[in-house]
Design a protein around this motif. Structure first.
Motif, PDB file in Angstrom:
ATOM      1  N   ILE A  60      22.122  50.490  84.259  1.00  0.00           N
ATOM      2  CA  ILE A  60      22.302  49.701  85.491  1.00  0.00           C
ATOM      3  C   ILE A  60      23.603  48.899  85.415  1.00  0.00           C
ATOM      4  CG2 ILE A  60      21.326  47.856  86.902  1.00  0.00           C
ATOM      5  CD1 ILE A  60      18.551  48.752  85.973  1.00  0.00           C
ATOM      6  N   GLY A  61      23.851  48.280  84.244  1.00  0.00           N
ATOM      7  CA  GLY A  61      25.103  47.540  84.071  1.00  0.00           C
ATOM      8  C   GLY A  61      26.318  48.433  84.219  1.00  0.00           C
ATOM      9  N   GLY A  62      26.212  49.670  83.685  1.00  0.00           N
ATOM     10  CA  GLY A  62      27.322  50.618  83.803  1.00  0.00           C
ATOM     11  C   GLY A  62      27.585  51.025  85.239  1.00  0.00           C
ATOM     12  N   MET A  63      26.521  51.282  86.001  1.00  0.00           N
ATOM     13  CA  MET A  63      26.684  51.676  87.399  1.00  0.00           C
ATOM     14  C   MET A  63      27.308  50.545  88.221  1.00  0.00           C
ATOM     15  SD  MET A  63      25.793  54.767  87.472  1.00  0.00           S
ATOM     16  CE  MET A  63      25.783  55.064  89.239  1.00  0.00           C
ATOM     17  N   LEU A  64      26.827  49.306  87.992  1.00  0.00           N
ATOM     18  CA  LEU A  64      27.418  48.161  88.690  1.00  0.00           C
ATOM     19  C   LEU A  64      28.877  47.963  88.272  1.00  0.00           C
ATOM     20  CD1 LEU A  64      24.448  45.609  88.508  1.00  0.00           C
ATOM     21  CD2 LEU A  64      25.285  46.811  90.548  1.00  0.00           C
ATOM     22  N   GLY A  65      29.152  48.161  86.976  1.00  0.00           N
ATOM     23  CA  GLY A  65      30.528  48.028  86.480  1.00  0.00           C
ATOM     24  C   GLY A  65      31.453  49.058  87.106  1.00  0.00           C
ATOM     25  N   ILE A  66      30.968  50.294  87.240  1.00  0.00           N
ATOM     26  CA  ILE A  66      31.770  51.342  87.884  1.00  0.00           C
ATOM     27  C   ILE A  66      32.065  50.948  89.332  1.00  0.00           C
ATOM     28  CG2 ILE A  66      31.717  53.723  88.740  1.00  0.00           C
ATOM     29  CD1 ILE A  66      30.129  54.423  86.173  1.00  0.00           C
ATOM     30  N   GLN A  83      47.691  52.642  78.847  1.00  0.00           N
ATOM     31  CA  GLN A  83      46.278  52.757  79.191  1.00  0.00           C
ATOM     32  C   GLN A  83      45.395  52.699  77.949  1.00  0.00           C
ATOM     33  OE1 GLN A  83      46.386  56.344  81.822  1.00  0.00           O
ATOM     34  NE2 GLN A  83      45.175  55.083  83.183  1.00  0.00           N
ATOM     35  N   ILE A  84      45.847  53.344  76.878  1.00  0.00           N
ATOM     36  CA  ILE A  84      45.067  53.332  75.631  1.00  0.00           C
ATOM     37  C   ILE A  84      44.990  51.916  75.066  1.00  0.00           C
ATOM     38  CG2 ILE A  84      45.042  54.093  73.232  1.00  0.00           C
ATOM     39  CD1 ILE A  84      46.234  56.756  74.212  1.00  0.00           C
ATOM     40  N   LEU A  85      46.137  51.228  75.049  1.00  0.00           N
ATOM     41  CA  LEU A  85      46.170  49.877  74.492  1.00  0.00           C
ATOM     42  C   LEU A  85      45.332  48.901  75.321  1.00  0.00           C
ATOM     43  CD1 LEU A  85      49.943  49.541  73.475  1.00  0.00           C
ATOM     44  CD2 LEU A  85      47.977  49.824  71.963  1.00  0.00           C
ATOM     45  N   ILE A  86      45.596  48.880  76.639  1.00  0.00           N
ATOM     46  CA  ILE A  86      44.879  47.934  77.506  1.00  0.00           C
ATOM     47  C   ILE A  86      43.415  48.342  77.624  1.00  0.00           C
ATOM     48  CG2 ILE A  86      44.806  46.881  79.795  1.00  0.00           C
ATOM     49  CD1 ILE A  86      47.788  47.438  80.032  1.00  0.00           C
ATOM     50  N   GLY A  87      43.147  49.650  77.682  1.00  0.00           N
ATOM     51  CA  GLY A  87      41.770  50.127  77.748  1.00  0.00           C
ATOM     52  C   GLY A  87      40.987  49.764  76.503  1.00  0.00           C
ATOM     53  N   SER A  88      41.667  49.787  75.346  1.00  0.00           N
ATOM     54  CA  SER A  88      41.000  49.417  74.091  1.00  0.00           C
ATOM     55  C   SER A  88      40.611  47.942  74.109  1.00  0.00           C
ATOM     56  CB  SER A  88      41.923  49.699  72.901  1.00  0.00           C
ATOM     57  OG  SER A  88      42.227  51.075  72.822  1.00  0.00           O
ATOM     58  N   ILE A  89      41.524  47.119  74.642  1.00  0.00           N
ATOM     59  CA  ILE A  89      41.228  45.688  74.751  1.00  0.00           C
ATOM     60  C   ILE A  89      40.049  45.471  75.697  1.00  0.00           C
ATOM     61  CG2 ILE A  89      42.130  43.455  75.516  1.00  0.00           C
ATOM     62  CD1 ILE A  89      44.921  44.467  74.655  1.00  0.00           C
ATOM     63  N   GLY A  96      32.594  44.846  80.940  1.00  0.00           N
ATOM     64  CA  GLY A  96      33.263  45.830  80.095  1.00  0.00           C
ATOM     65  C   GLY A  96      33.550  47.129  80.814  1.00  0.00           C
ATOM     66  N   VAL A  97      32.542  47.676  81.500  1.00  0.00           N
ATOM     67  CA  VAL A  97      32.727  48.947  82.223  1.00  0.00           C
ATOM     68  C   VAL A  97      33.715  48.770  83.375  1.00  0.00           C
ATOM     69  CG1 VAL A  97      31.575  50.675  83.653  1.00  0.00           C
ATOM     70  CG2 VAL A  97      30.467  49.851  81.577  1.00  0.00           C
ATOM     71  N   ALA A  98      33.584  47.652  84.119  1.00  0.00           N
ATOM     72  CA  ALA A  98      34.503  47.402  85.229  1.00  0.00           C
ATOM     73  C   ALA A  98      35.945  47.314  84.734  1.00  0.00           C
ATOM     74  CB  ALA A  98      34.109  46.122  85.962  1.00  0.00           C
ATOM     75  N   SER A  99      36.140  46.687  83.575  1.00  0.00           N
ATOM     76  CA  SER A  99      37.492  46.563  83.004  1.00  0.00           C
ATOM     77  C   SER A  99      38.068  47.923  82.652  1.00  0.00           C
ATOM     78  CB  SER A  99      37.457  45.668  81.763  1.00  0.00           C
ATOM     79  OG  SER A  99      36.984  44.388  82.075  1.00  0.00           O
ATOM     80  N   VAL A 100      37.259  48.758  82.020  1.00  0.00           N
ATOM     81  CA  VAL A 100      37.726  50.100  81.638  1.00  0.00           C
ATOM     82  C   VAL A 100      38.084  50.918  82.880  1.00  0.00           C
ATOM     83  CG1 VAL A 100      37.046  52.287  80.569  1.00  0.00           C
ATOM     84  CG2 VAL A 100      36.462  50.126  79.454  1.00  0.00           C
ATOM     85  N   VAL A 101      37.190  50.909  83.874  1.00  0.00           N
ATOM     86  CA  VAL A 101      37.438  51.669  85.109  1.00  0.00           C
ATOM     87  C   VAL A 101      38.691  51.152  85.811  1.00  0.00           C
ATOM     88  CG1 VAL A 101      36.559  52.171  87.426  1.00  0.00           C
ATOM     89  CG2 VAL A 101      35.034  52.312  85.458  1.00  0.00           C
ATOM     90  N   LEU A 102      38.827  49.833  85.891  1.00  0.00           N
ATOM     91  CA  LEU A 102      39.961  49.227  86.588  1.00  0.00           C
ATOM     92  C   LEU A 102      41.280  49.564  85.905  1.00  0.00           C
ATOM     93  CD1 LEU A 102      40.576  47.363  88.982  1.00  0.00           C
ATOM     94  CD2 LEU A 102      40.442  45.425  87.425  1.00  0.00           C
ATOM     95  N   VAL A 103      41.310  49.438  84.578  1.00  0.00           N
ATOM     96  CA  VAL A 103      42.548  49.711  83.837  1.00  0.00           C
ATOM     97  C   VAL A 103      42.962  51.174  83.976  1.00  0.00           C
ATOM     98  CG1 VAL A 103      43.505  49.909  81.510  1.00  0.00           C
ATOM     99  CG2 VAL A 103      42.305  47.828  82.181  1.00  0.00           C
ATOM    100  N   VAL A 104      42.015  52.076  83.767  1.00  0.00           N
ATOM    101  CA  VAL A 104      42.336  53.509  83.845  1.00  0.00           C
ATOM    102  C   VAL A 104      42.739  53.899  85.263  1.00  0.00           C
ATOM    103  CG1 VAL A 104      41.415  55.849  83.580  1.00  0.00           C
ATOM    104  CG2 VAL A 104      40.833  54.086  81.912  1.00  0.00           C
ATOM    105  N   SER A 105      42.015  53.387  86.252  1.00  0.00           N
ATOM    106  CA  SER A 105      42.298  53.729  87.643  1.00  0.00           C
ATOM    107  C   SER A 105      43.656  53.191  88.084  1.00  0.00           C
ATOM    108  CB  SER A 105      41.196  53.182  88.552  1.00  0.00           C
ATOM    109  OG  SER A 105      41.438  53.537  89.892  1.00  0.00           O
ATOM    110  N   ILE A 106      43.972  51.947  87.708  1.00  0.00           N
ATOM    111  CA  ILE A 106      45.277  51.375  88.066  1.00  0.00           C
ATOM    112  C   ILE A 106      46.400  52.176  87.415  1.00  0.00           C
ATOM    113  CG2 ILE A 106      46.775  49.382  87.663  1.00  0.00           C
ATOM    114  CD1 ILE A 106      44.422  47.580  88.264  1.00  0.00           C
ATOM    115  N   GLY A 107      46.180  52.595  86.174  1.00  0.00           N
ATOM    116  CA  GLY A 107      47.178  53.439  85.514  1.00  0.00           C
ATOM    117  C   GLY A 107      47.392  54.745  86.259  1.00  0.00           C
ATOM    118  N   GLN A 108      46.316  55.359  86.724  1.00  0.00           N
ATOM    119  CA  GLN A 108      46.430  56.603  87.486  1.00  0.00           C
ATOM    120  C   GLN A 108      47.100  56.367  88.840  1.00  0.00           C
ATOM    121  OE1 GLN A 108      42.272  57.712  87.517  1.00  0.00           O
ATOM    122  NE2 GLN A 108      42.489  59.037  85.725  1.00  0.00           N
ATOM    123  N   ILE A 109      46.791  55.230  89.461  1.00  0.00           N
ATOM    124  CA  ILE A 109      47.425  54.906  90.741  1.00  0.00           C
ATOM    125  C   ILE A 109      48.928  54.707  90.551  1.00  0.00           C
ATOM    126  CG2 ILE A 109      47.604  53.129  92.538  1.00  0.00           C
ATOM    127  CD1 ILE A 109      44.566  52.694  92.200  1.00  0.00           C
ATOM    128  N   GLY A 110      49.299  53.967  89.487  1.00  0.00           N
ATOM    129  CA  GLY A 110      50.722  53.744  89.211  1.00  0.00           C
ATOM    130  C   GLY A 110      51.451  55.031  88.891  1.00  0.00           C
TER     131      GLY A 110
END
Length: 404
Positions: free
Chosen positions: A339-345, A279-285, A31-45
């Motif tokens: 711990i899960g959050g740190m690994l997800g980040i 980002q809001i839509l995909i981040g919510s998913i 879950g955390v990895a997905s949120v970080v990935l979606v938001v970060s990719i949006g910022q990169i784009g």
């Protein structure tokens, strides 16, 4: 018993059940990895688009006939419009461009169909758009006036066709319409998100007067006009835009509504809005998976409370207060999510870094994204750990000691 002792007990409990703890954390990690990935990719784009739009000089805007209006589809802008508009009050510079799609002769080493998005323009185009030249130069005024068949191409084509940008200089590009153009310059290819809008084709620029003839005689038609205003305030800029639209309507016997003005700033705002919504839509998913992980944490904590019922009864019998029991089980839930959050980040940051490397866009991972992901995982721990911890804290010592 202090907080530190409770923390040690919580860590020992998780350590005893390593595999169960790890599997419980998987949902949080995903879950955390997905949120970080979606938001970060949006910022990169977004960053890639902003960097491309930044190549336009400050205050540039475009004027063109508006499609779908009464006369918009039949209006043809000309080079005379450049001269007339450049004389209007508040206009610093004006130029124009004509866009064409041309097919080039195939390379001997490839069967790929070579398509070029060619922009015919003038030497002052460099004042409106900042090329990053890798080799050679922009075509000059003499080449423009004498209708020399010269062209500047993007680096991706130069490397594919000739091996490098430097080796492409003074080589020829042959188009299927019979025209051959000498390459005098190579500019760096656009790697931004906007590049994908042009499809599988290459960009190139040539003198307007050197473009293949649209009609017998000389070219005169323009796709749009590029203008830089001297205006320093929004009111002055609006006044200049109105005067340009008024001139265009009178010149071409049309209405003001038959023309449109497109600003780089407006385009960027529209893209920002699109990125934010996506980002809001995909981040919510992606956040749903984090909630699912939270349910997993609650489930395991309830199992843990049930398994340790006698332990809870013993601790209460020797003086442990409900708040200490509550604190212990809350700590276990929070540690799992932490711990899960740190690994997800970490996994999310790695994924976005690989994405940036593949697309050749600039890697972006803001502190706000990390804080958001970390805060979200901590909130999940607090929310889903509360009920099992409260259940443990409310146990009666006698009933707990009797539990088999």
């Amino acid at each position: 018993m202090n907080v530190w002792q409770n923390l040690m007990i919580s860590l020992d409990s998780l350590r005893v059940n390593k595999m169960r703890s790890l599997l419980t954390m998987v949902g949080i990690i995903v879950g955390v990895a997905s949120v970080v990935l979606v938001v970060s990719i949006g910022q990169i784009g977004r960053g890639s688009v902003v960097s491309e739009l930044a190549k336009y000089s400050s205050g540039v805007f475009f004027v063109s006939p508006k499609p779908g209006t009464a006369k918009g589809d039949s209006i043809e802008l000309t080079t005379n419009d450049i001269r007339e508009i450049s004389r209007l009050e508040g206009v610093r510079d004006a130029t124009g461009s004509l866009y064409m799609t041309l097919e080039a002769q195939q390379l001997q080493t490839s069967d790929e169909k070579l398509m070029f998005n060619v922009t015919g323009t003038f030497t002052d185009f460099a004042r409106f758009y900042n090329f990053k030249m890798e080799a050679g130069r922009m075509f000059n005024i003499n080449e423009q006036k004498t209708r020399q068949k010269v062209i500047i191409v993007e680096s991706d084509y130069a490397v594919k066709a000739f091996g490098s940008s430097e080796l492409a200089i003074n080589r020829k590009v042959s188009f299927k319409n019979g025209n051959r153009y000498e390459i005098v310059g190579v500019f760096k290819s656009d790697k931004s998100l906007l590049a994908g809008l042009t499809g599988n084709s290459y960009n190139a620029y040539m003198p307007y007067d050197s473009m293949p003839l649209l009609k017998e005689g000389t070219n005169y038609k323009l796709s749009d006009l590029m203008i830089i205003s001297d205006a320093t305030s929004t009111e002055e800029r609006d006044k200049v835009e109105r005067s340009i639209l008024k001139y265009a309507a009178q010149k071409h016997k049309a209405e003001v509504e038959d023309f449109q003005i497109q600003k780089v700033e407006d385009f960027q705002k529209s893209l920002d809005m699109i990125f934010n919504v996506m980002q809001i839509l995909i981040g919510s998913i992606a956040g749903i998976s984090l909630l699912v992980g939270g349910v997993g944490v609650m489930n395991i904590m309830l199992v843990s409370v049930t398994e340790r019922t006698k332990e809870i009864g013993t601790r209460k019998a020797i003086g442990a207060t409900p708040s200490l029991i509550l604190q212990q089980f809350m700590m276990e839930a929070i540690i799992l999510c932490f711990i899960g959050g740190m690994l997800g980040i970490g996994f999310g940051a790695l994924g976005s870094f690989l994405f940036a490397a593949i697309t050749q866009w600039e890697f972006v991972l803001s502190g706000g994204t990390v804080v958001l992901a970390f805060g979200f995982s901590a909130a999940v721990g607090l929310f889903f750990g509360w009920y099992p911890a409260k259940k443990a804290a409310n146990m009666q010592p006698i009933e707990a000691l009797r539990y088999e």
